[in-house]
Design an enzyme around this catalytic site. Structure first.
Site, PDB file in Angstrom:
ATOM      1  N   LYS A 168      -5.971   3.445   6.456  1.00 32.87           N
ATOM      2  CA  LYS A 168      -7.028   4.056   5.667  1.00 32.87           C
ATOM      3  C   LYS A 168      -7.161   5.514   6.092  1.00 32.87           C
ATOM      4  CE  LYS A 168      -8.563   0.576   3.156  1.00 32.87           C
ATOM      5  NZ  LYS A 168      -8.587   0.617   1.675  1.00 32.87           N
ATOM      6  N   LYS A 272      -5.637  -6.021  -8.372  1.00 32.31           N
ATOM      7  CA  LYS A 272      -6.695  -6.825  -7.755  1.00 32.31           C
ATOM      8  C   LYS A 272      -7.129  -7.880  -8.779  1.00 32.31           C
ATOM      9  CE  LYS A 272      -8.879  -3.624  -4.484  1.00 32.31           C
ATOM     10  NZ  LYS A 272      -7.866  -2.583  -4.342  1.00 32.31           N
TER      11      LYS A 272
END
Length: 365
Positions: A168, A272
């Protein structure tokens, strides 16, 4: 599918505490709250229900702010589906939740689990009609931290068997993130695939600086460096030919496949299932992307074990899928039931039982 009057849809709410609070652009997430769905076909012989009688399919609706409908809208949609399935069967129930993606995900997953169970086949083979798949590659996700902390976290993931790690980035300066990646590369060498996910954090100038440096450091994929609306910016980053693939996540929901393809904005698109409205929709999008020479990659929205296992089956139904973001169960302090997916040597071992392969999820709250 069975006659409508033999199908019964039930749902119950749940709240799953996270192991650690998660900071997002929409605020801090401390738990994942949603609905477990059970679809019972009372007329199915040799089913998987209590006593082996009725066949049962499980689904999960876990709304997430910014990605799906609200929890309240999700519950109302499930109420409509419960009524619709009694009178009009699965097609009418799906139509009743068509605009509420988390609710539709739960219903579509329960229907697919039920049908695969009735056909005595693993869910991924029901979805893809392909060969047996023993495992799918997965990546470890590494959160923000200092260069030393990040390198230590990647080293620990590699020691656990992961050969692909997604970092991240975007919470610090670009220079600080470049230094984090450099320290990681020095620590684990060239044999580990590194990806970076900026979650829309950067301007074009920042993203350009990052992707050029990441190319020198052997980063394979940079996910969503710019806001979802910036298709032209992402296309421009691809034209730099740094060797880093550009992936879109949020951009898929905002624009759709055609616009992404027309703009030349992505090498990779992240799917997703919860945000797309179901593994059936995600499977079709994956096939579409593959035809366009764009790589599909499956992740979750930090879901419970039912949706997470569904995502593993989806990934197994996609030929030659790259490492996917499916190793997210440890982000939860509690879960809906036992996890049937073993993580081993950087891969998720795909359940080979009929249907989803989950059990023990309905027995208690």
């Amino acid at each position: 599918m069975s006659p409508p009057d033999e199908l019964e849809l039930e749902y119950r709410s749940f709240s799953l505490a996270l192991a650690e609070p998660l900071e997002t652009a929409d605020g801090t997430i401390e738990s994942r709250d949603g609905f477990l769905v059970r679809l019972v076909d009372g007329g199915a012989p040799g089913g998987n229900g209590p006593g082996g009688g009725s066949a049962v399919g499980y689904g999960e609706a876990t709304p997430l702010s910014g990605w799906t409908e609200s929890r309240e809208d999700c519950e109302r949609a499930l109420e409509r589906a419960r009524d619709a399935i009694r009178t009009g069967g699965p097609s009418e129930a799906l139509e009743a939740v068509d605009r509420q993606v988390a609710a539709r995900h739960a219903l579509a997953l329960a229907l697919a689990d039920l049908q695969a169970t009735r056909e005595s086949t693993p869910l991924y083979r029901y979805l893809g009609q392909g060969p047996m798949v023993g495992r799918v590659p997965v990546n470890a996700t590494i959160g923000d931290g200092s260069p030393a902390e990040t390198a230590g976290a990647v080293r620990a993931a590699v020691d656990r068997g992961f050969d692909c790690c997604k970092l991240k980035v975007g919470l610090r300066s670009v220079a600080a993130d470049i230094e984090r990646v450099r320290r990681v590369r020095e620590t684990v060498g060239d044999g580990v695939e590194l990806r970076a996910d900026a979650n829309e954090a950067w301007t074009y100038e920042e993203a350009r600086s990052a992707i050029e440096a990441f190319g020198d450091l052997g980063v394979s994929v940079l996910e969503q460096p710019l806001p979802g609306g910036a298709l032209e910016g992402h296309a421009a980053l691809r034209k730099l030919r740094t060797g880093v693939s550009v992936a879109l996540d949020e951009g898929l929901l905002e624009h759709g496949v055609d616009a992404i393809c027309d703009a030349g904005a992505a090498d990779v698109v992240v799917l997703k299932p919860m945000a797309l409205g179901g593994i059936d929709v995600a499977r079709k999008v994956a096939a579409w992307l593959t035809e366009l020479d764009i790589t599909p990659l499956v992740t979750t929205t930090i879901d419970g074990v039912v949706a997470r296992t569904g995502a593993v089956h989806l990934a197994a139904a996609i030929p030659d899928v790259p490492a996917c973001g499916l190793a997210t169960g440890d982000l939860l302090a509690t879960d809906l039931g036992p996890d049937p997916v073993l993580l081993e040597k950087g891969a998720a071992v795909v359940p080979q039982a009929k249907g989803l392969g989950v059990s023990g999820v309905w027995g208690g709250r």
